[in-house]
Design an enzyme around this catalytic site. Sequence first.
Site, PDB file in Angstrom:
ATOM      1  N   GLU A   1       7.302   9.621  -2.271  1.00 21.22           N
ATOM      2  CA  GLU A   1       7.750   9.131  -0.964  1.00 21.22           C
ATOM      3  C   GLU A   1       9.151   9.624  -0.648  1.00 21.22           C
ATOM      4  O   GLU A   1       9.440  10.041   0.470  1.00 21.22           O
ATOM      5  CB  GLU A   1       7.811   7.602  -0.956  1.00 21.22           C
ATOM      6  CG  GLU A   1       6.502   6.913  -0.913  1.00 21.22           C
ATOM      7  CD  GLU A   1       6.740   5.416  -0.995  1.00 21.22           C
ATOM      8  OE1 GLU A   1       6.295   4.723  -0.095  1.00 21.22           O
ATOM      9  OE2 GLU A   1       7.393   4.955  -1.947  1.00 21.22           O
TER      10      GLU A   1
ATOM     11  N   ASP B   1      -4.158  -0.611  -4.229  1.00 19.95           N
ATOM     12  CA  ASP B   1      -5.157  -1.152  -5.159  1.00 19.95           C
ATOM     13  C   ASP B   1      -5.349  -2.623  -4.799  1.00 19.95           C
ATOM     14  O   ASP B   1      -4.626  -3.159  -3.966  1.00 19.95           O
ATOM     15  CB  ASP B   1      -4.665  -1.007  -6.620  1.00 19.95           C
ATOM     16  CG  ASP B   1      -3.276  -1.632  -6.819  1.00 19.95           C
ATOM     17  OD1 ASP B   1      -2.291  -0.894  -6.812  1.00 19.95           O
ATOM     18  OD2 ASP B   1      -3.188  -2.874  -6.921  1.00 19.95           O
TER      19      ASP B   1
HETATM   20  N1  SAH Z   1       3.316   4.750 -13.201  1.00 18.72           N
HETATM   21  C1  SAH Z   1       3.913   4.349 -11.985  1.00 18.72           C
HETATM   22  C2  SAH Z   1       4.529   3.003 -12.134  1.00 18.72           C
HETATM   23  C3  SAH Z   1       3.994   2.119 -11.142  1.00 18.72           C
HETATM   24  S1  SAH Z   1       4.502   0.476 -11.208  1.00 18.72           S
HETATM   25  C4  SAH Z   1       4.834   5.444 -11.495  1.00 18.72           C
HETATM   26  O1  SAH Z   1       4.371   6.555 -11.431  1.00 18.72           O
HETATM   27  O2  SAH Z   1       5.973   5.242 -11.119  1.00 18.72           O
HETATM   28  C5  SAH Z   1       3.817  -0.012  -9.682  1.00 18.72           C
HETATM   29  C6  SAH Z   1       4.664   0.208  -8.464  1.00 18.72           C
HETATM   30  O3  SAH Z   1       3.863   0.036  -7.308  1.00 18.72           O
HETATM   31  C7  SAH Z   1       5.766  -0.818  -8.364  1.00 18.72           C
HETATM   32  O4  SAH Z   1       6.885  -0.215  -7.805  1.00 18.72           O
HETATM   33  C8  SAH Z   1       5.152  -1.918  -7.467  1.00 18.72           C
HETATM   34  O5  SAH Z   1       6.082  -2.348  -6.498  1.00 18.72           O
HETATM   35  C9  SAH Z   1       3.951  -1.274  -6.781  1.00 18.72           C
HETATM   36  N2  SAH Z   1       2.606  -1.860  -7.023  1.00 18.72           N
HETATM   37  C10 SAH Z   1       1.458  -1.296  -6.575  1.00 18.72           C
HETATM   38  N3  SAH Z   1       0.400  -2.005  -6.965  1.00 18.72           N
HETATM   39  C11 SAH Z   1       0.866  -3.062  -7.684  1.00 18.72           C
HETATM   40  C12 SAH Z   1       0.232  -4.145  -8.378  1.00 18.72           C
HETATM   41  N4  SAH Z   1      -1.095  -4.252  -8.421  1.00 18.72           N
HETATM   42  N5  SAH Z   1       1.018  -5.036  -9.028  1.00 18.72           N
HETATM   43  C13 SAH Z   1       2.373  -4.899  -8.999  1.00 18.72           C
HETATM   44  N6  SAH Z   1       3.016  -3.886  -8.369  1.00 18.72           N
HETATM   45  C14 SAH Z   1       2.284  -2.969  -7.721  1.00 18.72           C
END
Ligand code: SAH
Length: 250
Positions: free
Chosen positions: A13, A217
Amino acid sequence: MTITAIVSALHEELAAVLDLMPDEQQQTVGGRAFWRGHLHGHDVVAVLSGIGKVAAATTAAALIERFGVQRIVFTGVAGGLAPGVNVGDVVVARHFLQHDMDASPLFPRHEVPGYGRSRFDADAGLSARLALASEQVLRELPARLGAGVMQAFKLEAPRCHQGLLISGDRFVSSTAESLTLREALPEALAVEMEGAAFAQVCHDYGVPLAVVRTISDRADDAAHVDFPRFLREVASRYSAAVIETLLRET
Ligand code: SAH
């Protein structure tokens, strides 16, 4: 002129936002890269929030203290919780709550000690404009993404929801945990890991905040599969379009 902070939750982003800034210059504060420049004639500071509430809070404080930003717009992804908040939909926050804050029995569950409240508010005017920009981008989405991507993610008629966004230091990725959250907080539209931390800092400093999250998701047993694909193919392109639309029109 008002200095606007554009905060992205994800590398993809931020890269798309920086592509829209012709003259950005990098400055490192607290180990974090901040990008100063212009976007559609606005003074802008763009930054990656980092993941989780602590990273979010330090980013917000640095933006306000060191860069003097006067409003903050946050884009990212989240897991859908409420029925009908589906992958590809968008949530613009009206209120925020930390779902993992629990100092009971000293304080009611979810209340932030010292504040006498569990909910913090988004700025109503800025959020209304962000919701309009999001709705416009959703209308243009089929043309932007192409039929193949729309079908792959079953994005038929993506909607923009407005309401309660909850944050905590957990990636919610099981149906059981998602149900527990829904039972405790039936109004919550979606769950993520940063928004409520930004809201608390913005409340402390009196800085307007608006947050938009694309649903990547459903915070269930399939969350870890759906999440990375959605980021690559949809969310990164979506956020920059929303920011561009917002700044073009305000
Ligand atoms: N591996 C990922 C880490 C993702 S952590 C990376 O490439 O950076 C998930 C991120 O998306 C967090 O910043 C959170 O704000 C958001 N998010 C999306 N789906 C989520 C969920 N099911 N639970 C908590 N945060 C979620």
